[in-house]
Write a protein that holds these residues in place. Structure first.
Motif, short mmCIF file in Angstrom:
data_model
loop_
_atom_site.label_atom_id
_atom_site.label_comp_id
_atom_site.label_asym_id
_atom_site.label_seq_id
_atom_site.Cartn_x
_atom_site.Cartn_y
_atom_site.Cartn_z
N ALA A 45 3.06 0.59 3.48
CA ALA A 45 2.66 -0.64 3.86
C ALA A 45 2.73 -2.07 3.13
O ALA A 45 2.11 -2.08 1.92
CB ALA A 45 1.84 -0.76 4.98
N HIS A 46 3.34 -3.09 3.93
CA HIS A 46 3.49 -4.37 2.98
C HIS A 46 2.61 -5.70 3.86
O HIS A 46 2.67 -5.38 5.15
CB HIS A 46 5.28 -4.46 3.09
CG HIS A 46 5.80 -3.36 2.56
ND1 HIS A 46 5.98 -3.94 0.70
CD2 HIS A 46 6.20 -2.75 2.99
CE1 HIS A 46 6.52 -3.03 0.78
NE2 HIS A 46 6.80 -1.99 1.87
N LEU A 47 1.58 -6.21 3.37
CA LEU A 47 0.64 -7.31 3.64
C LEU A 47 1.60 -8.39 2.70
O LEU A 47 1.49 -7.88 1.38
CB LEU A 47 -0.43 -6.90 3.55
CG LEU A 47 -1.01 -6.09 4.06
CD1 LEU A 47 -1.31 -4.61 4.64
CD2 LEU A 47 -2.30 -6.20 4.29
N PHE A 82 2.07 -8.51 8.42
CA PHE A 82 2.00 -6.54 8.00
C PHE A 82 2.69 -5.92 8.85
O PHE A 82 2.88 -5.94 9.97
CB PHE A 82 0.58 -6.49 8.65
CG PHE A 82 -0.31 -5.33 8.43
CD1 PHE A 82 0.28 -4.29 8.39
CD2 PHE A 82 -1.53 -4.78 9.62
CE1 PHE A 82 -0.07 -2.50 7.51
CE2 PHE A 82 -2.25 -3.87 8.75
CZ PHE A 82 -1.66 -2.61 8.72
N GLY A 114 -4.20 -0.18 5.83
CA GLY A 114 -4.10 -1.82 5.66
C GLY A 114 -4.97 -2.29 6.18
O GLY A 114 -5.60 -3.20 6.20
N THR A 167 -8.23 1.36 -1.39
CA THR A 167 -7.13 2.40 -1.48
C THR A 167 -7.46 4.23 -2.41
O THR A 167 -7.17 5.23 -1.85
CB THR A 167 -5.46 1.90 -1.86
OG1 THR A 167 -6.31 1.72 -2.89
CG2 THR A 167 -4.76 1.05 -1.03
N THR A 202 -8.11 -4.29 -2.59
CA THR A 202 -7.37 -3.60 -2.03
C THR A 202 -7.28 -2.15 -2.72
O THR A 202 -7.15 -1.33 -2.54
CB THR A 202 -6.83 -4.68 -2.70
OG1 THR A 202 -6.48 -5.54 -2.26
CG2 THR A 202 -4.93 -3.74 -2.54
N ILE A 233 1.39 -1.57 0.46
CA ILE A 233 -0.08 -0.21 -0.23
C ILE A 233 0.98 1.94 -0.03
O ILE A 233 1.33 1.62 0.85
CB ILE A 233 -0.48 0.11 1.41
CG1 ILE A 233 -1.63 -1.56 1.08
CG2 ILE A 233 -1.96 1.70 1.27
CD1 ILE A 233 -2.70 -1.68 2.45
#
Ligand SMILES: [Zn+2]
Ligand SMILES: [Zn+2]
Length: 447
Positions: A292-294, A279, A251, A321, A317, A231
């Motif tokens: 942010a990383h998922l 996350f 996120g 966003t 997703t 994100i």
């Protein structure tokens, strides 16, 4: 006639009544009896010396050397990963006249888990990783699978008068990272070695007591997809969120919204799992980060459901966003890993034949209906490679029967595969596995 004889004849009569040729079974039992201590020793050695996925150098060497000693024609270091690195695959062939070709597959890799079983043969192996040290453990029971394969190999080599055809034993690396089956198949497993008519395997289970097995025709294990989502917001001061686009809040909303794929978009009769397993965002209390990383895993049983779930992940997703005011040039990055595996579908006809052998070997009372689960296996890929052989995998009970009973009665916890406390009971699990697999292999290679 003394009482012992009465007893023996009584047992023989019962076995005959169950359709078991008593002499053949007891001969196999005798052979297993005289080997079981060695096998338990092999199991404990393998358990104490685990190697992570793609690093199974010593493990594969042990498997290869034992199979060679039994008279198999062995090829080791077989397979190549997508990055060009060689794989530690083992292929062992035993030709025994005319007839079908049966493949029996075991996996060989361990997991980055620090063992906490307290067993005298617990793994103390540690491996350095860029972000620190990890323990290494056979936490999925692949040591049990290898031991059963080696036991079966010995039994088949010593009873060649009972079967006819070609037996191919496969030691597959890197199952846990889903790359080993592909590495071996792409290197020509089914073209450089005899073409398979059937491929069978087993996997241990913490849902079953040691001494039992279970089978299931049709979907047995789920297909698995890994999805990475980035994100992309606009970072800034934590005290002035109104001039940022906060990827952590987006996120967090996304994690919750993704749950509706299963709860509100999927037919409850169609097995589906969507899990956000990771996350990561940010560095400090008062900084809103840029990204942010998922990391997600999606599990499905059919190609149609898989497509539906992946489309829903993408739609939700993008929608969340966009609703947060992220401009198109900062749209989220959604990456579906190419290392996906399809569902493991047990061929119905082959599974029925294997099930009949299991009942013959172990008695009906020790052969249970198997439950499909949403874990995944790259064993599924063997069914998709030409000549697209029928495949079947059955469950091997691994839990101490006393603990299993206690869990049923009192609801106590039984640690399962991938747990640091997973502790299969080697005997009778190995005995049961060898007896089941040898009988299934002998029947599939019937004279
Ligand atoms: Zn596993
Ligand atoms: Zn496993």
């Amino acid at each position: 006639m003394n009482t012992n004889w009465t007893l023996i004849l009584g047992v023989a009569a019962i076995l005959t009544a169950m359709g078991i040729p008593a002499a053949a079974q007891s001969k196999l039992d005798e052979k297993i009896d005289s080997n079981i201590n060695d096998w338990v020793g092999t199991y404990k050695f393998l358990h104490e010396h685990p190697e992570l996925s793609t690093e199974e150098k010593e493990t594969s060497a042990l498997v290869a050397s034992q199979l060679k000693k039994m008279g198999y024609q062995v090829t080791d270091h077989f397979g190549q990963y997508a990055d060009g690195n060689p794989a530690y695959g083992v292929v062992a062939v035993l030709r025994n006249g005319a007839g079908p070709t049966l493949y029996v597959r075991t996996d060989m890799d361990a997991l980055p888990v620090t063992e906490n079983t307290g067993l005298p043969y617990a793994s103390k192996v540690r491996e350095k990783r860029p972000n620190g040290e990890v323990g290494v453990m056979h936490a999925c029971g692949h040591d049990l699978h290898m031991t059963v394969l080696l036991g079966t190999a010995k039994m088949m080599a010593e009873t060649k008068e009972k079967w006819s055809g070609t037996l191919v034993l496969v030691g597959q690396p890197a199952e846990e990272v889903v790359g080993g089956a592909t590495a071996m198949l792409r290197a020509g497993l089914f073209t450089k070695f005899p073409k398979p008519d059937y491929v069978i395997a087993l996997h241990d289970s913490s849902a079953l007591p040691a001494g039992t097995v279970a089978w299931h025709a049709g979907p047995m294990l789920a297909g698995s997809d890994s999805v990475d989502i980035t994100i992309r917001g606009y970072g800034g001061h934590g005290a002035m969120p109104y001039i940022t686009k906060d990827p952590i809040v987006i996120g967090a909303e996304l994690v919750v919204a993704l749950q509706t794929i299963v709860s509100r978009e999927s037919d409850p009769q169609v097995p589906t799992v969507v899990t956000v397993g990771s996350f990561h965002a940010g560095t400090k209390h008062n900084i809103i980060p840029d990204e942010a990383h998922l990391q997600l895993t999606a599990r499905t049983m059919t190609p149609a459901q898989r497509a539906k779930v992946l489309a829903a992940i993408t739609r939700i997703t993008n929608g969340i966003t966009e609703a947060a005011g992220i401009p198109p040039e900062r749209a989220p990055l959604i990456e579906v890993s190419k290392d996906n595996v399809p569902a493991t579908i047990n061929d119905a006809a082959l599974t029925q034949r294997v099930a009949a052998s299991l009942e013959k070997a172990l008695g009906k009372e020790n052969v249970w209906p198997g439950q499909p689960i949403m874990a995944s296996e790259d064993f599924s890929l063997f069914a998709l490679e030409d000549p697209k052989p029928p495949i079947s995998m059955f469950w091997l009970g691994a839990v101490d029967p006393e603990k299993w009973k206690e869990a049923k009665e009192k609801g106590t916890r039984i640690p399962g595969p991938h747990s640091s406390e997973f502790a299969p009971l080697p005997e009778p699990a190995i005995r049961t596995g060898v007896k089941a697999m040898t009988t299934a292999a002998t029947d599939l290679l019937q004279k």
